[in-house]
Design a protein around this motif. Structure first.
Motif, mmCIF file in Angstrom:
data_model
loop_
_atom_site.group_PDB
_atom_site.id
_atom_site.type_symbol
_atom_site.label_atom_id
_atom_site.label_comp_id
_atom_site.label_asym_id
_atom_site.label_seq_id
_atom_site.Cartn_x
_atom_site.Cartn_y
_atom_site.Cartn_z
ATOM 1 N N UNK A 139 0.860 -1.176 0.000
ATOM 2 C CA UNK A 139 0.000 0.000 0.000
ATOM 3 C C UNK A 139 0.897 1.227 0.000
ATOM 4 N N UNK A 140 0.552 2.216 -0.806
ATOM 5 C CA UNK A 140 1.308 3.457 -0.837
ATOM 6 C C UNK A 140 0.463 4.533 -0.184
ATOM 7 N N UNK A 141 1.080 5.244 0.787
ATOM 8 C CA UNK A 141 0.352 6.222 1.591
ATOM 9 C C UNK A 141 0.901 7.622 1.356
ATOM 10 N N UNK A 142 -0.026 8.537 1.137
ATOM 11 C CA UNK A 142 0.338 9.948 1.008
ATOM 12 C C UNK A 142 -0.438 10.720 2.065
ATOM 13 N N UNK A 143 0.302 11.416 2.932
ATOM 14 C CA UNK A 143 -0.315 12.207 3.988
ATOM 15 C C UNK A 143 -0.466 13.655 3.542
ATOM 16 N N UNK A 144 -1.617 14.220 3.894
ATOM 17 C CA UNK A 144 -1.820 15.648 3.714
ATOM 18 C C UNK A 144 -1.407 16.347 5.000
ATOM 19 N N UNK A 145 -0.447 17.271 4.909
ATOM 20 C CA UNK A 145 0.038 18.003 6.081
ATOM 21 C C UNK A 145 -0.140 19.499 5.825
ATOM 22 N N UNK A 146 -0.035 20.335 6.860
ATOM 23 C CA UNK A 146 -0.152 21.789 6.658
ATOM 24 C C UNK A 146 0.874 22.347 5.672
ATOM 25 N N UNK A 147 2.015 21.675 5.530
ATOM 26 C CA UNK A 147 3.043 22.159 4.598
ATOM 27 C C UNK A 147 2.992 21.462 3.237
ATOM 28 N N UNK A 148 1.954 20.660 2.980
ATOM 29 C CA UNK A 148 1.802 19.985 1.696
ATOM 30 C C UNK A 148 1.750 18.474 1.843
ATOM 31 N N UNK A 149 1.522 17.808 0.729
ATOM 32 C CA UNK A 149 1.422 16.352 0.721
ATOM 33 C C UNK A 149 2.810 15.725 0.726
ATOM 34 N N UNK A 150 2.884 14.522 1.345
ATOM 35 C CA UNK A 150 4.146 13.783 1.346
ATOM 36 C C UNK A 150 3.843 12.294 1.333
ATOM 37 N N UNK A 151 4.663 11.551 0.581
ATOM 38 C CA UNK A 151 4.558 10.101 0.561
ATOM 39 C C UNK A 151 5.229 9.561 1.806
ATOM 40 N N UNK A 152 4.633 8.553 2.408
ATOM 41 C CA UNK A 152 5.130 7.983 3.650
ATOM 42 C C UNK A 152 6.025 6.790 3.337
ATOM 43 N N UNK A 153 7.224 6.832 3.875
ATOM 44 C CA UNK A 153 8.172 5.725 3.738
ATOM 45 C C UNK A 153 7.835 4.640 4.755
#
Length: 154
Positions: free
Chosen positions: A125-139
């Motif tokens: 599963x590939x996860x991308x988090x939405x954060x206040x500073x933008x989206x990031x893929x989770x390692x």
């Protein structure tokens, strides 16, 4: 032979309904253990506002079936239900359900933990988090990999 239920889907699930499916007509098992994972608001030193999950269906299905097969080889288990959601999720949303029935609680507890730990380390599963500073893929987290290796030695 036990029938396993594995599903990857966008739609939410009902914990009560999944529990009932583990128990319905199941007179041989004396233990049911469940786990539900939720979207939390903090991960890897950052505030999280949302989560997006994606997967490659054929690869994911093979991986999930392998994890359940490994659990069945280790413990005497009854029913196993595994649901993992994909798509856009918000804080507090349910992400994953693992439910295991067994004749005895020790097998059910161990198998549920094993399935969840291996899901974190082995399932694609590939996860991308939405954060206040933008989206990031989770390692992948090292602690998840370490826990899967720990199980491999047991």
């Amino acid at each position: 032979m036990h029938k396993d239920y594995i599903q990857v889907r966008v739609e939410n699930f009902s914990l009560a309904e999944e529990y009932l499916q583990l128990c319905a007509g199941n007179r041989q098992d004396g233990a049911v253990v469940t786990f539900v994972g939720l979207v939390r608001d903090f991960n890897q030193d950052a505030t999280v506002e949302s989560l997006f999950l994606e997967h490659y269906p054929a690869m994911t299905d093979k991986s999930l079936r392998g994890i359940i097969q490994d659990a069945r080889q280790r413990w005497n288990l009854g029913r196993i239900r595994l649901i993992h959601r994909v798509g856009n999720l918000t804080l507090g949303d349910q992400i994953v359900f693992v439910g295991v029935s067994a004749r005895h609680r020790g097998d059910a507890f161990c198998a549920c933990e094993f399935i969840m730990d291996n899901l974190k380390a082995r399932a694609p599963f590939w996860k991308k988090e939405g954060t206040p500073s933008g989206d990031r893929w989770v390692e992948a987290r090292q602690t998840d990999q370490d826990k899967a290796r720990w199980w491999a030695t047991r």
